[in-house]
Design an enzyme around this catalytic site. Structure first.
Site, PDB file in Angstrom:
ATOM      1  N   GLU A 327       6.198  -2.390   3.598  1.00  0.00           N
ATOM      2  CA  GLU A 327       6.964  -1.024   3.202  1.00  0.00           C
ATOM      3  C   GLU A 327       8.091  -0.868   3.754  1.00  0.00           C
ATOM      4  O   GLU A 327       8.117  -1.144   5.131  1.00  0.00           O
ATOM      5  CB  GLU A 327       5.967   0.200   3.796  1.00  0.00           C
ATOM      6  CG  GLU A 327       4.559   0.512   2.914  1.00  0.00           C
ATOM      7  CD  GLU A 327       4.904   0.871   1.621  1.00  0.00           C
ATOM      8  OE1 GLU A 327       5.895   1.236   1.139  1.00  0.00           O
ATOM      9  OE2 GLU A 327       3.706   0.601   0.611  1.00  0.00           O
ATOM     10  N   CYS A 361       9.894   7.185   7.918  1.00  0.00           N
ATOM     11  CA  CYS A 361      10.253   6.569   6.836  1.00  0.00           C
ATOM     12  C   CYS A 361       9.990   7.583   5.502  1.00  0.00           C
ATOM     13  O   CYS A 361      10.635   7.105   4.509  1.00  0.00           O
ATOM     14  CB  CYS A 361       9.359   5.270   6.393  1.00  0.00           C
ATOM     15  SG  CYS A 361       7.533   5.613   6.851  1.00  0.00           S
TER      16      CYS A 361
END
Length: 608
Positions: A327, A361
């Site tokens: 990710e 994030c």
């Protein structure tokens, strides 16, 4: 200082979802040593967030833990197969908001130690993969209890101090860690209960067992979430793999406390090895080893691409096709429709953009607002509230909305962004824009008006307390949505509206470019089991942490077929060869496809 730890904490109880607690079911498997099945009959809940009220037990425990971390510089060793090692060069983890205050010292593993960790991991994996699922699940449930209880305050204190999180942010982080430890075993039980189809019950039995990957997994974790860091290392381990965990230097202490909790819970030595190391050295060694079975990574998209390239270069030398789960960062956005409630849009945007200094994030870094709402309804409250946010020199004060950014490297990167914004003709700083590194790495929450959607600010992930705002003409709604979908390939996006027709249009417009789409809620705050997290394109592999899908990435299932009737015939009935010619008695004849048997005439030939 400590008396202000819990001020301003807002109640935010986590909701309930079905618990699939299990006990081993007996009598259904001929070979219980090969596969296990579970009874799924109870409930599981996301970990409740503690409130830390004045005078409460948790408040006292946390204050003690904070003082303990501040008053002692913890030695964090390299741990390989249970043995501790020290490196020649010594580094310090310091407080981001007070860089003169260390809380831990540690060393980086050199190439020989990393190679030793790989060898020990490969040895440990063979034995660990044979441990029954139920025994592994017991370990993880003990770990969840330890982290939710006795280890909770030390991990929270280390996360607050070492990673610059406020109390609320650190409490949510540790609660997410407990969720991973508690809910992933639930998903494992579900996966273990799957059995292939058996359409003819008495002929054979088909079963499937979940094996670990052959080799070792490298887990490379980020600074910003203690829970995600532990999940990267311990989810592959739950599935029967051995792991080399390279923690972030900026989260070394909290990650080490988690490692100690899992060892106490019963994870055997060598199954997870704690190996702080320099990034390029670690990546080089693990990707050049033939036993690499996978990489589990969260960080920036740039680093993920580098890891992918290193694996690709060595693909002919591996004994597996390594699993790559990653990710990276995304350009997360809030899109406001003219029918939205301005108060909701403003409140959610400020939280999503500036909590934890925009370093999540999933942090919002672009806000799209219609002209009809901007000037009279959104501009003033957005700027006034942003200007009033308290950026304290001490993250442990609870009147602090956010603290310093994580380290010098992050500060320098953000400083360059602010310089670019200041010099760009299509950008205008509306509030903030200042930074200071004399004591810690401070950046004021900043709002930037962007006039050109092709500006790099609208495209690139900033991972900073910087919010770009683009005001679009109401009559160009669809055109703007199409452009946003084109440039914002992000992890998360949010739309704000009361018009249901627009919401339906948004579902279609943002179907591809984000992995998580929220309606009338902020882009941050997703929870394990409820809003699985992850996106595709160049932001990551979209393996959705906190779901059974992510567990499947770390297993290599084996299907076993046990036949109860022997197959002696060689020829198929349609070939019209009778049993005398085959030399097989009719009673012994068994076909793999019983439907192919037809009626035979007096000569023993099948009638077609």
């Amino acid at each position: 200082m400590m008396s202000k730890v819990a001020h301003g904490i807002v109640s935010n109880m986590r909701s309930i979802l079905p618990r699939l607690e299990a006990s081993v079911k007996g009598g259904t498997s001929k070979r219980p040593e090969l596969s296990e099945h579970f009874t799924l009959d109870e409930m599981v809940a996301n970990e409740k967030l503690l409130q830390y009220d004045e005078g409460s037990k948790e408040r006292t425990e946390l204050e003690t833990a904070l003082l303990g971390v501040l008053n002692r510089v913890e030695h964090v060793p390299i741990v390989i197969n249970g043995q501790e090692f020290q490196a020649k060069e010594d580094f310090q983890q310091v407080l981001p908001y007070d860089i003169q205050q260390p809380i831990a010292h540690y060393g980086h593993a050199h190439r020989v130690l990393i190679q030793m960790a790989i060898d020990k991991s490969v040895e440990a994996q063979v034995k660990w993969d044979k441990v029954r699922l139920s025994d592994r699940i017991d370990i993880w449930e003990r770990a969840a209890m330890l982290i939710a209880g006795r280890y909770r305050y030390n991990i929270i204190a280390a996360t607050m101090l070492g990673q610059g999180k406020t109390l609320r942010q650190a409490e949510m982080d540790v609660a997410e860690l407990v969720d991973f430890m508690r809910i992933n075993p639930v998903f494992l039980r579900e996966l273990a209960n799957y059995e292939p189809i058996r359409d003819i019950q008495n002929n054979c039995r088909n079963s499937m067992r979940l094996r670990g990957l052959s080799g070792f997994v490298a887990a490379i974790s980020p600074f910003n979430f203690t829970g995600i860091a532990a999940n990267l290392a311990y989810t592959p381990a739950l599935m029967g793999n051995s792991v080399i965990w390279k923690p972030s230097d900026s989260a070394i202490l909290s990650n080490y406390f988690v490692f100690k909790a899992l060892r106490e819970a019963g994870v055997p030595d060598g199954v997870v090895n704690f190996v702080p190391a320099e990034e390029t050295t670690f990546a080089s060694v693990v990707t050049q080893h033939p036993k690499l079975a996978g990489i589990n990574f969260t960080g920036t998209s740039t680093v993920l691409k580098v890891l992918w390239q290193l694996v690709a270069q060595n693909i002919n030398f591996y004994q597996n096709y390594p699993r790559l789960v990653g990710e990276g960062g995304g350009k997360n956005f809030h899109f406001v429709h003219s029918s939205a409630e301005p108060e909701t849009a403003v409140a959610c945007t400020i939280r999503a953009a500036f909590e934890y200094a925009g370093q999540k994030c999933s942090s919002c870094s672009m806000l799209y607002v219609p002209e009809s709402l901007w000037q009279n309804h959104i501009r003033e409250p957005l700027l006034e509230i942003t200007a009033s946010l308290v950026v304290r020199q001490d993250a442990t004060y609870c009147d602090s909305f956010c603290s310093a950014v994580i380290n010098r490297r992050a500060y320098d990167r953000i400083y360059m962004w602010l310089r670019y914004i200041d010099q760009s003709p299509s950008c205008q700083i509306l509030v903030g824009g200042s930074c200071d590194k004399r004591r810690g790495y401070y950046v004021d929450p900043t709002v930037v008006l962007v006039k050109d959607l092709d500006n790099i600010i609208c495209r690139e992930e900033l991972l900073a307390p910087i919010l770009g705002v683009y005001v679009y003409p109401d009559h160009k709604l669809k055109e703007t949505m199409e452009k946003v979908a084109q440039i914002n390939h992000g992890l998360t996006g949010s739309v704000f509206a009361q018009d249901q027709n627009f919401i339906e249009e948004a579902y279609d417009a943002f179907r591809v470019n984000v992995g998580n789409l929220n309606v009338n809620d902020k882009s941050t705050g997703l929870m394990v089991g409820q809003q699985p997290f992850g996106a595709g394109h160049m932001t990551g592999t979209s393996d959705k942490l906190g779901t059974p899908h992510s567990l499947l990435r770390w297993t290599s299932p084996q299907v076993i077929k046990e036949s109860y009737k022997t197959h002696r015939n060689i020829f198929y009935p349609y070939m019209q060869i009778n049993d005398q010619e085959q030399g097989i008695a009719q009673s012994d004849m068994v076909s793999q496809d019983e439907s192919s048997f037809g009626h035979f005439n007096s000569d023993g030939n099948k009638v077609v």
